[in-house]
Write an enzyme that holds these catalytic residues in place. Structure first.
Site, PDB file in Angstrom:
ATOM      1  N   ASP A  85       0.820  -1.291  -0.100  1.00 22.95           N
ATOM      2  CA  ASP A  85      -0.047  -0.039   0.078  1.00 22.95           C
ATOM      3  C   ASP A  85       0.842   1.433  -0.179  1.00 22.95           C
ATOM      4  OD1 ASP A  85      -2.824   1.253   0.501  1.00 22.95           O
ATOM      5  OD2 ASP A  85      -1.500   2.148   2.289  1.00 22.95           O
ATOM      6  N   GLU A 119       0.940  -0.651  -5.098  1.00 23.33           N
ATOM      7  CA  GLU A 119       0.059   0.448  -5.432  1.00 23.33           C
ATOM      8  C   GLU A 119       0.674   1.576  -5.298  1.00 23.33           C
ATOM      9  OE1 GLU A 119      -3.836   3.061  -3.407  1.00 23.33           O
ATOM     10  OE2 GLU A 119      -1.763   2.288  -2.238  1.00 23.33           O
TER      11      GLU A 119
END
Length: 986
Positions: free
Chosen positions: A655, A708
Site C-alpha cells: 500500500d 499500489e
C-alpha cells in the site's frame, strides 16, 4: 493502554527494627586507610556507630591477625542468617574455599578497609546474641548435631570474658571448619586473635550497646538450624571486589571470609526502579567466596526457600522483596524456589538462573538488519530452555534504561520480572519458566528521562480483540493441507498466468463471521465466480476498524476480531484447497501514533524517522517508518517474509508506495529536505523496497508482490539489478496497479454517451504505456467509498443504461492488457457505496426482491468473463508483451467504438469490440486477420441472461475479402447498445 491494577496488599517488610547496613563509599575507604590511630583511640570512640568503629579499627590494624579476626567474625555472624540442613556440605565447601587462598601475602592497608561494615555490624549482633540465654541454648542444641557445632558451643561463653578471649571466640567458626588443619595453623590463628583483641573487643562492645530488635531474625535462624552453617554478611559493591580479594590474600586459606549474598544498595535501587540492564548478574545463584550465593527478587513474597534435592534453605528476607542466602556448596546445583505469598505457596524455577535464549548470530543479524526470520528471535515464544518449559520474551528497545515484562502471569506488575540487555544490540531478553500460551503481556519500558510506558509487543503474533491492546503469547500447531497448491503456484510467474482478483474486506464481507466460518463460505463463492485469487484488505491487527486495516499496530498478528492466528491459517488453507490464491494488503509505509504501540517506542524516535518533518505523514496523521535504519528495515522485510512463510500468503499488495518514494509527497516547499544528490527521491525507501522484493522472491518461490504506486516512477516492476534511465535499479515488484487506467476509464464512463466522443482518448491512452510495467487493472475499494459512488452508480442514464454501462465496462476491462481486480459488491452491481459497518447489500440477490434478476445478471456476467478468460491464453499469456495486442480501430470517437485483438504466443486471436453508445449499430464493419475462417461469439454483455437487450450473434461470423482498417479482410457485426462483444476463431 491496558491499566495496571493496584496491587493487593503491601510489600513484605524486613523483621521489625532491622536496618539494612549501608555500604562504605569510596571516600570513606580512602579516609579509613589514612588513619593511623592506635586501638586505644578506636576504643575511645565506642559511642559512635558500630560501622564507623569497625572501619577505624580495621585501618589501625592491618596485620594478619586483625584480618583473621574480622573474617572469622563475619563468618560466624553469617551463620545466623541462612538455614541449612546439610552440615557436611557446608564444611566441605568452606575447606575447599579456604584451600584456594594460598597466594603470596600482601600488605595492603587501604584495601583491607574495604571489608564490609556489614561484617562488623553482624559481628556485634552475634556478640550480643551470644550473651543471651537463647544463644546458649542454640549452641547446646547444635553441639549435639555435629563436632563443628560442639566446638562453637564450647567457645561461645568465652565472649563474656576479656577482650582477648572475645577475639579468640570470634575466630572459632573458622577453627571449627578447619578442624583437621595442622597444629601450627591453629597456633597462628590464636596468636593472631590475641594480637587484635583490643580492636575486636571495641567493636563488640560498641555493637552490643547498639543491638536492637534487628537481632531477632539472626537468633531465630540459629534456633532452627545448626549454628555451624554459614550465611555471610551483605555483599560489597561490585567496584570494591578487588580490594576484598587483596585483603583476603593475607589470610590463611582455611580462614577465608565468606561473601555477603545480599543485593547491594546500587543494584537494589536499579532493580526496584526498573533500570537494571543485567539482573542476571545479581539475581539467581552465583559462586562467591564461601559457597554459592542465592538471591531472589520476589515482591510481595513472605518467604523464599531454595530447594535442591534434599537440601532446603530458607533465604533471609532483606526487605522490599529481596531475599538472599549463602549456601556452603562447591557448585551451583539444579534448584527451584518455593515462594510463600499471603494465602498461597508457589514452587517454581528461578527465571534468573538461565543463560540467554538468543545467540550471538541472532544479535549480529539483528544489528546488521539481516535477520530474515526476525519473528523467531523477538517477541514472546513458548519454548523449552535448558529442560524447562516457559516463554522467552525479547524486544528491541535500544534507548530504554530498563525493560520489564508485565502481564496476567504477574498481575500486571512487572517489578519482579526485569529483562536483561544483550550487549550493544539494543535487545532485551528474559526467559520466564511456567508461563505459557494464552497469557497477556506488555513491555514496561523505562524511557531515557526515567518515565515509564507500557507497550504492546511490536512482534506479537497474537493480540487481544480491539479495543483491548495487550499482546498474547501464542504458538502454532496448525497442520497445512495445501501442499498441492504450493507446488503448482511456481509453474508460471503471475504476469504470464491468468490473474483475476476478488478484493475482500473480511470483517464486512459477511459481518459477524469468524475466520473459520468464512472458510466455509468464501472459497466456494469465489470459486463459483471463477476468480483466480482473493485479495484481503489488511489482516494485520489495527485498533480502529474505520481505517479498514490501513493503520496497523500489530504487524505480525492477524486481527483478533475474527479469531486466532491458526483460524486465519485455516481460512488460507481452505482457499488454497479450492484452487484460489490469497493476496494480502501490506502497509509498510506508515503506522499510527497510539501511545501503546510503535510511536517513540522506547522514549525516543525508533521506528519513525528522528527528523519530525520526515516522520510525520501529512495526509493521514500517522508516522512514516525510518527506512534508513537497519533494524527498522529488518522489521519490515522480515514481516513480508513472515506472512508468506507462516501463513502461506501468495502475494503482497504493498500500500501507498508513492508516499514512500518521494520526500516531497504531499509536502509544500520548505517542509522537506532533498536527498544527498539534491533530488526528491527517498533513497532509503528505494533501498528498502528493493531489498524486500529481492528477499521475498528468493525465499518464497511462486509469490508475487504488487505495488499500489500512482506515479510514473520508472521501473516499479523491473528487476532490482537492471538500471533504467533514471539511474535507479528496478524496485523489483511483480505487478503494479494501473491507477492511470482506472482513473481515465472511469472518468470516460461517467460522461453522458453524447459527450464521450470528446473524451475518447481517455480509453485509449493506457495503451501508450501499457507495457512499461506489469499492470493490474484495479476497481478497488478506494473507488466505491467516500462519495465516489459504487461502480454502477458512476454510470449515467437510467437504471437499464447504468447496468448496461457496467456490463460493457467489465467486458472491456477483462479484455484489456493487464490483470483484473474487482472489489466485493461490484460483481452484482450494488448501488450503494461500501461501508465497513454492514458490508455488501446481499439482499439485492434475494429472489424475493423485485430487481433481483438485474443484479444476478451482472454477477452471472462476471462468472462468464472469468470462465472464458481463464480458458483463453490470448487474454493473459502476453499481458506484458506488445506482441499480444493489436488495435483494429482506436479512433472511432464519434461512434464510441473500440476494437482490438488479443493474441497468445501461437498467434491465436480474440477479438474484443466495445460500443459505449446507447444505440445499436447495424452492419458495423471491422478489419480482421484473413487467416481466420470464421468467428464465434464467446461473450456478449448484452445477452438477455445478463439483463441486456439480447442483440447477439448466435451464428458464426465469416470474414469477407474486403480490406478494412488496414486488414486484408473484414466482418460485419451488429453492435448492441452499451455492450462489449468477444469473438474467438470458430
Amino acid at each position: 493502554m491496558t491499566p495496571r491494577p493496584e496491587s493487593s496488599g503491601s510489600r513484605p517488610k524486613g523483621t521489625a527494627g532491622e536496618k539494612i547496613p549501608e555500604q562504605p563509599t569510596a571516600a570513606q575507604q580512602k579516609s579509613a586507610a589514612k588513619k593511623t590511630a592506635v586501638p586505644k583511640q578506636a576504643a575511645a570512640k565506642k559511642a559512635a556507630p558500630a560501622k564507623a568503629t569497625a572501619k577505624k579499627a580495621a585501618a589501625g590494624k592491618t596485620t594478619v591477625g586483625k584480618t583473621v579476626a574480622k573474617k572469622a567474625a563475619t563468618k560466624k555472624a553469617a551463620a545466623e542468617n541462612t538455614t541449612v540442613e546439610q552440615p557436611a556440605a557446608g564444611t566441605a565447601a568452606a575447606k575447599k574455599t579456604a584451600a584456594k587462598k594460598t597466594a603470596a601475602r600482601k600488605s595492603a592497608a587501604k584495601k583491607a578497609t574495604t571489608v564490609k561494615a556489614t561484617a562488623a555490624r553482624t559481628t556485634a549482633v552475634k556478640a550480643a546474641a551470644s550473651k543471651s540465654t537463647a544463644g546458649d541454648a542454640v549452641a547446646g542444641k547444635a553441639a549435639a548435631q555435629s563436632p563443628a557445632a560442639k566446638n562453637t558451643a564450647k567457645k561461645a561463653p568465652a565472649k563474656k570474658a576479656t577482650t582477648a578471649e572475645s577475639a579468640a571466640a570470634t575466630a572459632t567458626p573458622a577453627e571449627a571448619v578447619a578442624k583437621k588443619a595442622a597444629p601450627a595453623k591453629a597456633t597462628a590463628r590464636k596468636a593472631a586473635a590475641k594480637k587484635t583483641a583490643p580492636a575486636t573487643g571495641t567493636v563488640a562492645k560498641s555493637a552490643a550497646k547498639k543491638t536492637t530488635a534487628g537481632t531477632a531474625p539472626a537468633g531465630k535462624a540459629v534456633a532452627k538450624k545448626s549454628a555451624a552453617k554459614k550465611a555471610p554478611a551483605r555483599k560489597a559493591p561490585a567496584g570494591r571486589a578487588p580490594a576484598v580479594e587483596a585483603a583476603a590474600q593475607v589470610v590463611p586459606p582455611e580462614m577465608e571470609v565468606a561473601a555477603s549474598p545480599a543485593v547491594d544498595a546500587a543494584d537494589r535501587e536499579r532493580l526496584l526502579g526498573g533500570t537494571h540492564h543485567d539482573p542476571h548478574s545479581v539475581l539467581g545463584a552465583h559462586p562467591v567466596p564461601g559457597g554459592i550465593a542465592f538471591r531472589a527478587f520476589r515482591p510481595y513474597a513472605l518467604a523464599v526457600t531454595v530447594v535442591a534435592g534434599e537440601l532446603r534453605a530458607e533465604l533471609h528476607d532483606d526487605g522490599e522483596g529481596f531475599f538472599s542466602g549463602l549456601l556452603p556448596l562447591r557448585e551451583i546445583p539444579a534448584y527451584r524456589l518455593v515462594v510463600e505469598y499471603e494465602g498461597t505457596v508457589l514452587e517454581t524455577e528461578d527465571a534468573y538462573r538461565f543463560l540467554p535464549t538468543l545467540g550471538d548470530l541472532d544479535l549480529h543479524l539483528i544489528g546488521e538488519g539481516r535477520h530474515e526470520e526476525l519473528w523467531t528471535a523477538l517477541g514472546a515464544h513458548p519454548m523449552t530452555h535448558e529442560g524447562v518449559t516457559g516463554t522467552r520474551f525479547a524486544v528491541w528497545a535500544p534507548n530504554a534504561r530498563g525493560v520489564r515484562v508485565a502481564g496476567t502471569f504477574n498481575f500486571w506488575d512487572g517489578t519482579g520480572h526485569v529483562m536483561r540487555s544483550l550487549g550493544s544490540s539494543g535487545v532485551w531478553e528474559l526467559f520466564l519458566p511456567d508461563v505459557g500460551e494464552g497469557e497477556l503481556y506488555k513491555f514496561e519500558i523505562t524511557r531515557p528521562d526515567g518515565s515509564r510506558t507500557l507497550r504492546a509487543d511490536p512482534l506479537a503474533r497474537r493480540t487481544e480483540v480491539p479495543p483491548a491492546t495487550s499482546s498474547v503469547i501464542t504458538s502454532s500447531a496448525y497442520e497445512w493441507g495445501d501442499a498441492e497448491w504450493l507446488a503448482q503456484r511456481t509453474e508460471a510467474p503471475a504476469h504470464e498466468a491468468p490473474f483475476s482478483v476478488y478484493e475482500v474486506h473480511l470483517a464486512s464481507w459477511r459481518p459477524g463471521l469468524t475466520y473459520r466460518q468464512l472458510a466455509e463460505q468464501l472459497p466456494g463463492y469465489v470459486k463459483n465466480l471463477g476468480f483466480t485469487h482473493v485479495e484481503l484488505m489488511p489482516v494485520a491487527e489495527h485498533p480502529f476498524g474505520g481505517s479498514w486495516g490501513y493503520q496497523v499496530t500489530g504487524f505480525y498478528a492477524p486481527t483478533a476480531r475474527l479469531g486466532t492466528p491458526d483460524d486465519f491459517r485455516y481460512l488460507v488453507d481452505k482457499l488454497h484447497q479450492a484452487g484460489i490464491g490469497v493476496l494480502m494488503d501490506w502497509v509498510p509505509a506508515h503506522f499510527p501514533r497510539d501511545a501503546w504501540a510503535l510511536a517513540e517506542f522506547d522514549g525516543r524516535p525508533l521506528y519513525e524517522h528522528e527528523d519530525p518533518l520526515r516522520a510525520a505523514h501529512p495526509d493521514w496523521g500517522t508516522l512514516e517508518f525510518d527506512f534508513g535504519r537497519n533494524e527498522v528495515r529488518n522489521f519490515l522485510v522480515a514481516n513480508a517474509v513472515y506472512w508468506c512463510e507462516e501463513f502461506h500468503i501468495d502475494g503482497l499488495r504493498v500500500d501507498a508506495v508513492a508516499s514512500m518514494l518521494y520526500l516531497d509527497y504531499s509536502r509544500e516547499p520548505g517542509q522537506w529536505t532533498p536527498n544527498e544528490h539534491g533530488g526528491r527521491e527517498n533513497l532509503d525507501a528505494v533501498a528498502f523496497l528493493q531489498e524486500m522484493n529481492a528477499t521475498v522472491y528468493r525465499r518464497v518461490p511462486g509469490v508475487v508482490t504488487i505495488a499500489e504506486e500512482s506515479t510514473a516512477w520508472d521501473g516499479v516492476t523491473r528487476a532490482t539489478h537492471h538500471k533504467g534511465p533514471s539511474g535507479f535499479g528496478g524496485l523489483g515488484f511483480g505487478l503494479k496497479w494501473n491507477m492511470g487506467w482506472m482513473h481515465d476509464s472511469l472518468q470516460y464512463m461517467s460522461h453522458e454517451p453524447v459527450h464521450r466522443k470528446y473524451h475518447h482518448g481517455e480509453m485509449t491512452f493506457s495503451m501508450v504505456y501499457a507495457y512499461s510495467e506489469n499492470y493490474v487493472l484495479p476497481i478497488s475499494h478506494d473507488e466505491v467509498v467516500h462519495g465516489k459512488r459504487s461502480l454502477v452508480s458512476k454510470m449515467p442514464g437510467d437504471w437499464w443504461q447504468q447496468r448496461a454501462g457496467v456490463r460493457a465496462y467489465l467486458g472491456f476491462m477483462w479484455a484489456h492488457p493487464g490483470k483484473q481486480l474487482l472489489f466485493m459488491g461490484q460483481e452484482f452491481a450494488q448501488g450503494a457505496e461500501w461501508s465497513e459497518a454492514h458490508g455488501p447489500d446481499w439482499w439485492l440477490l434475494d429472489p424475493g426482491y423485485g430487481a433481483e434478476a438485474d443484479h444476478r445478471g451482472v454477477r452471472d456476467l462476471v462468472r462468464d468473463l472469468n470462465t472464458v478468460y481463464r480458458a483463453t491464453p490470448a487474454l493473459w499469456r502476453l499481458d506484458t508483451d506488445p506482441a499480444g495486442f493489436e488495435w483494429i480501430v482506436g479512433d472511432a470517437a464519434d461512434d464510441n467504438v473500440l476494437a482490438f485483438l488479443r493474441l497468445d504466443p501461437e498467434g491465436v486471436p480474440l477479438l474484443a469490440v466495445s460500443n459505449f453508445a446507447p444505440v445499436t449499430r447495424q452492419d458495423y464493419r471491422l478489419g480482421v486477420p484473413e487467416d481466420v475462417p470464421a468467428w464465434h461469439e464467446a461473450v456478449n454483455t448484452d445477452a438477455a441472461r445478463y439483463g441486456g437487450s439480447d442483440v447477439t450473434h448466435p451464428d458464426p461470423v465469416k470474414p469477407e475479402p474486403l480490406a478494412w482498417h488496414g486488414r486484408p479482410a473484414s466482418i460485419r457485426l451488429t453492435l448492441p447498445p452499451l455492450a462489449t462483444v468477444w469473438l474467438r476463431p470458430a
